[in-house]
Design a protein around this motif. Structure first.
Motif, PDB file in Angstrom:
ATOM      1  N   GLU A  71       0.822  -1.212   0.000  1.00  0.00           N
ATOM      2  CA  GLU A  71       0.000   0.000   0.000  1.00  0.00           C
ATOM      3  C   GLU A  71       0.858   1.266   0.000  1.00  0.00           C
ATOM      4  N   ALA A  72       2.050   1.150   0.615  1.00  0.00           N
ATOM      5  CA  ALA A  72       2.954   2.309   0.650  1.00  0.00           C
ATOM      6  C   ALA A  72       3.639   2.502  -0.708  1.00  0.00           C
ATOM      7  N   GLY A  73       3.465   1.525  -1.616  1.00  0.00           N
ATOM      8  CA  GLY A  73       4.037   1.671  -2.962  1.00  0.00           C
ATOM      9  C   GLY A  73       5.279   0.837  -3.190  1.00  0.00           C
ATOM     10  N   LEU A  74       5.552  -0.128  -2.296  1.00  0.00           N
ATOM     11  CA  LEU A  74       6.748  -0.958  -2.448  1.00  0.00           C
ATOM     12  C   LEU A  74       6.372  -2.329  -3.008  1.00  0.00           C
ATOM     13  N   THR A  75       7.383  -3.044  -3.533  1.00  0.00           N
ATOM     14  CA  THR A  75       7.178  -4.393  -4.035  1.00  0.00           C
ATOM     15  C   THR A  75       7.935  -5.363  -3.128  1.00  0.00           C
ATOM     16  N   VAL A  76       7.213  -6.307  -2.512  1.00  0.00           N
ATOM     17  CA  VAL A  76       7.858  -7.233  -1.577  1.00  0.00           C
ATOM     18  C   VAL A  76       8.709  -8.240  -2.341  1.00  0.00           C
ATOM     19  N   ARG A  77       9.958  -8.371  -1.944  1.00  0.00           N
ATOM     20  CA  ARG A  77      10.903  -9.239  -2.640  1.00  0.00           C
ATOM     21  C   ARG A  77      11.173 -10.545  -1.883  1.00  0.00           C
ATOM     22  N   ARG A  78      11.126 -10.513  -0.571  1.00  0.00           N
ATOM     23  CA  ARG A  78      11.491 -11.719   0.189  1.00  0.00           C
ATOM     24  C   ARG A  78      10.880 -11.661   1.580  1.00  0.00           C
ATOM     25  N   VAL A  79      10.387 -12.804   2.057  1.00  0.00           N
ATOM     26  CA  VAL A  79       9.966 -12.938   3.452  1.00  0.00           C
ATOM     27  C   VAL A  79      10.813 -14.059   4.033  1.00  0.00           C
ATOM     28  N   GLN A  80      11.573 -13.764   5.066  1.00  0.00           N
ATOM     29  CA  GLN A  80      12.580 -14.701   5.564  1.00  0.00           C
ATOM     30  C   GLN A  80      12.403 -14.933   7.064  1.00  0.00           C
ATOM     31  N   GLY A  81      12.242 -16.187   7.462  1.00  0.00           N
ATOM     32  CA  GLY A  81      12.152 -16.512   8.880  1.00  0.00           C
ATOM     33  C   GLY A  81      13.533 -16.599   9.512  1.00  0.00           C
ATOM     34  N   VAL A  82      13.605 -16.343  10.812  1.00  0.00           N
ATOM     35  CA  VAL A  82      14.846 -16.502  11.580  1.00  0.00           C
ATOM     36  C   VAL A  82      14.478 -17.291  12.834  1.00  0.00           C
ATOM     37  N   SER A  83      15.193 -18.381  13.068  1.00  0.00           N
ATOM     38  CA  SER A  83      14.846 -19.219  14.221  1.00  0.00           C
ATOM     39  C   SER A  83      16.038 -19.410  15.134  1.00  0.00           C
ATOM     40  N   PHE A  84      15.713 -19.624  16.401  1.00  0.00           N
ATOM     41  CA  PHE A  84      16.769 -19.959  17.355  1.00  0.00           C
ATOM     42  C   PHE A  84      16.898 -21.468  17.405  1.00  0.00           C
ATOM     43  N   ASP A  85      18.143 -21.936  17.228  1.00  0.00           N
ATOM     44  CA  ASP A  85      18.384 -23.374  17.251  1.00  0.00           C
ATOM     45  C   ASP A  85      18.949 -23.734  18.622  1.00  0.00           C
ATOM     46  N   PRO A  86      18.125 -24.349  19.491  1.00  0.00           N
ATOM     47  CA  PRO A  86      18.575 -24.579  20.867  1.00  0.00           C
ATOM     48  C   PRO A  86      19.727 -25.580  20.960  1.00  0.00           C
ATOM     49  N   LEU A  87      19.882 -26.447  19.940  1.00  0.00           N
ATOM     50  CA  LEU A  87      20.972 -27.418  19.996  1.00  0.00           C
ATOM     51  C   LEU A  87      22.316 -26.751  19.758  1.00  0.00           C
ATOM     52  N   ARG A  88      22.351 -25.859  18.757  1.00  0.00           N
ATOM     53  CA  ARG A  88      23.603 -25.153  18.480  1.00  0.00           C
ATOM     54  C   ARG A  88      23.698 -23.870  19.303  1.00  0.00           C
ATOM     55  N   TRP A  89      22.575 -23.545  20.027  1.00  0.00           N
ATOM     56  CA  TRP A  89      22.492 -22.316  20.819  1.00  0.00           C
ATOM     57  C   TRP A  89      22.890 -21.113  19.969  1.00  0.00           C
ATOM     58  N   ASP A  90      22.272 -21.047  18.799  1.00  0.00           N
ATOM     59  CA  ASP A  90      22.605 -19.959  17.880  1.00  0.00           C
ATOM     60  C   ASP A  90      21.421 -19.712  16.950  1.00  0.00           C
ATOM     61  N   TRP A  91      21.393 -18.540  16.331  1.00  0.00           N
ATOM     62  CA  TRP A  91      20.323 -18.187  15.407  1.00  0.00           C
ATOM     63  C   TRP A  91      20.682 -18.629  14.011  1.00  0.00           C
ATOM     64  N   ARG A  92      19.654 -18.966  13.221  1.00  0.00           N
ATOM     65  CA  ARG A  92      19.900 -19.270  11.813  1.00  0.00           C
ATOM     66  C   ARG A  92      18.687 -18.868  10.974  1.00  0.00           C
ATOM     67  N   LEU A  93      18.922 -18.692   9.668  1.00  0.00           N
ATOM     68  CA  LEU A  93      17.823 -18.405   8.752  1.00  0.00           C
ATOM     69  C   LEU A  93      16.997 -19.664   8.611  1.00  0.00           C
ATOM     70  N   SER A  94      15.663 -19.530   8.514  1.00  0.00           N
ATOM     71  CA  SER A  94      14.837 -20.709   8.348  1.00  0.00           C
ATOM     72  C   SER A  94      13.570 -20.327   7.587  1.00  0.00           C
ATOM     73  N   SER A  95      12.781 -21.343   7.228  1.00  0.00           N
ATOM     74  CA  SER A  95      11.532 -21.064   6.512  1.00  0.00           C
ATOM     75  C   SER A  95      10.402 -20.765   7.508  1.00  0.00           C
ATOM     76  N   ASP A  96      10.693 -20.866   8.797  1.00  0.00           N
ATOM     77  CA  ASP A  96       9.686 -20.673   9.840  1.00  0.00           C
ATOM     78  C   ASP A  96       9.572 -19.185  10.192  1.00  0.00           C
ATOM     79  N   THR A  97       8.447 -18.573   9.825  1.00  0.00           N
ATOM     80  CA  THR A  97       8.261 -17.140  10.108  1.00  0.00           C
ATOM     81  C   THR A  97       7.343 -16.928  11.311  1.00  0.00           C
ATOM     82  N   ASP A  98       7.123 -17.983  12.100  1.00  0.00           N
ATOM     83  CA  ASP A  98       6.155 -17.899  13.195  1.00  0.00           C
ATOM     84  C   ASP A  98       6.576 -16.953  14.315  1.00  0.00           C
ATOM     85  N   VAL A  99       7.872 -16.761  14.514  1.00  0.00           N
ATOM     86  CA  VAL A  99       8.327 -15.903  15.606  1.00  0.00           C
ATOM     87  C   VAL A  99       9.055 -14.684  15.031  1.00  0.00           C
TER      88      VAL A  99
END
Lengths: 247, 408
Positions: free
Chosen positions: A208-236
């Motif tokens: 509506e503001a006049g922009l074109t959406v190019r990408r929607v990217q999820g970021v998740s915390f991986d408790p096993l590696r205790w670190d953040w990573r890019l993921s397909s999960d956009t829930d959080v």
């Protein structure tokens, strides 16, 4: 105007102490430091592709300008300036601006901080190649109006990155209750879950503001590696990139 | 006296410091390297008589950095390693392990004299425009500030950089000054190093003979030459080092055996006390340790320098990955990624080599039976043998990009 030197010294001392707090890897802002590499990597790689730059050199973005809205202590502004962007860090809080300035005082980086809002910059007619809205929109009262103002700050062909929190039961559990009350990563009351934004709402407002959406990217915390990573999960946590096409 | 601004300051321009400087400079960082030795001292043949067994992963890294082409003419490939146990004057016992490069398709490693590695690294450093090399100046003081550190050198030069790395070797003065403690012990053993010429070709075979007094390694060099790393108790080593040439050669022949025909020393002798030590931490804000400054292990498996160069690969990758994200790579949270990556591996290898040395430097009969049976077992199980070879080749664990032959 000349202030007595002792007053300046007290001010400098105060903001240097605040800056040290913002930048302490074990201090209260540590979750942001832990989160930083993954989102910096995403921004770098997307921007390098968009602007045709080599992401493996040390200063790929020389000659491009960047606006960091809600810059806080400068945790994103400084790395962006090191990557070559000419950076303006903007924050409505005078205290944050002084804190961020104190930290980068002798760095020699192409970086300035100013206490103003997006709307204030629109009035000045400023334009940027890249606008960062990282963890800002969930604190904004009128999101539509805010995103329209931000769009006016983009040059044609420029891109805006928005990072925020989704409004799902999972984000209520993880980002609100988990991070604030259980793990105590964030001070209690940092977030109001009702203001969290769903990706499709954000996409609609950006279009509506006049922009074109190019990408929607999820970021998740991986408790096993205790670190953040890019993921397909956009829930959080998720990021949206939108482009201002040339008219 | 001058003021230098750099992206990284390295104290120590030896094999670890110089390789690290090359890796970082090739990644785009400006590096200043200081070393207390002058250039002439570094290139003096008498300074360092040791050789090093470069694991194949290390060789891949040196190829990527452009060092290997200068080294190759002076490198001897190791095609086989034979490990066995012998008793003085009696020759080898029947059980042994034979590692054959044909099982993994690459030489098991290369033997190169330290002085050639130093010369090649010096030449590479001097042709790299991002490296400022300051020989003949020791690091004398380190002041760590909020956003950068200042390293002061013995001639008064001050280097200002966001990160200072100590690659000063075992007795690292900067490590001491930074209050990083080490844990470890002296083995009460010394390694005697001497180069010998022998009658018959060695065919690229390295021998690791476990004598009751300690390991005796015969490392093939270019031509009909070999480097001996001959471990003795400190007292016995002192006695042997003091012997005139003829009785020294006799002692040497008793241990060397007959398999390569007549053998005689052709270099001066060196002796090095053997110690194990591990630094309690590898990093502090704006400060990191690499190589022997972080860990010295028993040299019997020839892994000391390989371990140091793995530090180089991991540290260069950690620093460059952070720099490419615009992060301040001198921050301790960045440096701790390097520490977590390397400390476990160094500790494991230190424990394994220490254990092997204790197991073999012992003449107690039941223990000897156990180890002979163990050797026979390892020799009969190809997957186990390949595992040992891969570890000796530096292939286990999460490999940094440089050790896979990719740029850092």
């Amino acid at each position: 105007m000349t202030e007595p030197t002792s007053v300046d010294a007290v001010e400098v001392e105060k903001f240097s102490r605040l800056a040290a707090e913002w930048w302490d890897p074990k201090g209260k802002f540590w979750p942001l430091h832990a989160f930083n590499p993954v989102r910096l990597g995403f921004i770098r790689d997307f921007a390098a592709e968009h602007f045709g730059r080599d992401s493996q050199v040390l200063k790929p973005f020389e000659g491009l300008s960047l606006l960091d809205i809600g810059c806080g202590g400068g945790l994103l502004s400084e790395p962006m300036a090191r990557m070559g962007f000419t950076v303006l860090g903007a924050d409505p809080s005078e205290k944050n601006v002084k804190t961020a300035s104190a930290h980068s005082a002798d760095s020699g980086l192409p970086l300035t901080y100013r206490a103003l809002t997006a709307e204030g910059l629109v009035d000045e007619g400023a334009k940027f190649d890249l606008v960062l809205n990282m963890e800002v929109v969930e604190h904004v009262a009128d999101l539509g109006a805010f995103l329209q103002a931000c769009t006016k700050l983009l040059k044609p062909g420029g891109i805006m990155l928005v990072a925020t929190l989704n409004r799902t039961l999972k984000s209520l559990a993880l980002a609100k209750v988990g991070a604030e009350y259980v793990l105590r990563w964030l001070p209690a009351g940092t977030h109001d879950w009702n203001k969290f934004v769903k990706p499709d709402e954000l996409e609609r407002l950006l279009e509506e503001a006049g922009l074109t959406v190019r990408r929607v990217q999820g970021v998740s915390f991986d408790p096993l590696r205790w670190d953040w990573r890019l993921s397909s999960d956009t829930d959080v946590n998720y990021m949206v990139v939108a482009e201002k096409l040339s008219p | 006296m001058s003021e230098i601004k750099a992206d990284i300051a390295i104290a120590g321009g030896g094999m670890v410091g110089a390789t690290l400087a090359l890796a970082l400079a090739q990644g785009g960082l400006d590096v200043a390297v200081a070393d207390p030795l002058t250039r002439a001292q570094m290139e003096d043949e008498r300074f360092d008589g040791r050789v090093v067994a470069l694991a194949f992963a290390t060789v891949r890294m040196l190829k990527t950095l452009g060092v290997w082409e200068r080294l190759a003419p002076n490198a001897q490939a190791i095609d086989d390693i034979i490990v066995n146990e012998t008793e003085l004057g009696r020759g080898p016992f029947p059980f042994s392990i034979h590692f054959d490069h044909r099982e993994i398709g690459e030489p098991l490693g290369h033997i190169v004299e330290n002085r050639y590695i130093r010369q090649a690294l010096l030449a590479c450093m001097e042709s790299e425009k991002r490296i400022r090399f300051l020989p003949g100046t020791a690091a004398s003081d380190l002041a760590v500030g909020e956003s950068r550190a200042v390293l002061t050198l013995s001639d008064g030069t001050r280097i200002e950089a966001p990160l200072v790395i100590a690659a000063e070797g075992r007795d690292s003065p900067l490590r001491e000054a930074q209050g990083i403690q080490t844990a470890g012990w002296s083995y009460g053993q010394s390694g005697i190093v001497v180069t010998v010429a022998h009658e018959r070709p060695h065919n690229g075979v390295a021998w690791e003979q476990f004598l009751a007094t300690g390991p005796f390694a015969i490392l093939p060099m270019t031509g009909n030459r070999a480097s001996l790393v001959w471990t003795e108790t400190d007292r016995e080593a002192r006695r042997i080092m003091a012997l005139p040439d003829v009785p020294f050669t006799e002692e040497l022949r008793k241990r060397f055996g007959q398999h390569l025909g007549d053998v005689r020393p052709v270099s001066q002798r060196w002796s090095y006390p053997l110690k194990l030590h591990l630094a309690r931490s590898y990093v502090k804000p704006r400060f990191a340790l690499a190589g022997d400054a972080a860990h010295t292990i028993h040299p019997l498996a020839g892994q000391g320098l390989n371990l140091g160069l793995k530090d180089v690969a991991a540290l260069a990758e950690t620093v460059l990955d952070a720099a490419r994200l615009g992060l301040d790579y001198g921050r301790v949270d960045v440096l701790q990624r390097y520490e977590r990556w390397r400390r476990f591996d160094s500790f494991t290898l230190a424990v394994v080599t220490d254990g092997l040395n204790r197991l073999f430097s012992n003449d107690f009969l039941p223990l000897r039976l156990v180890r002979d049976v163990g050797m026979a077992v390892v020799d009969q199980i190809p997957p186990l043998r390949r595992l040992f070879m891969r570890h000796a080749g530096g292939e286990l664990g999460t490999l940094p990009r440089l050790l896979k032959g990719l740029p850092a």
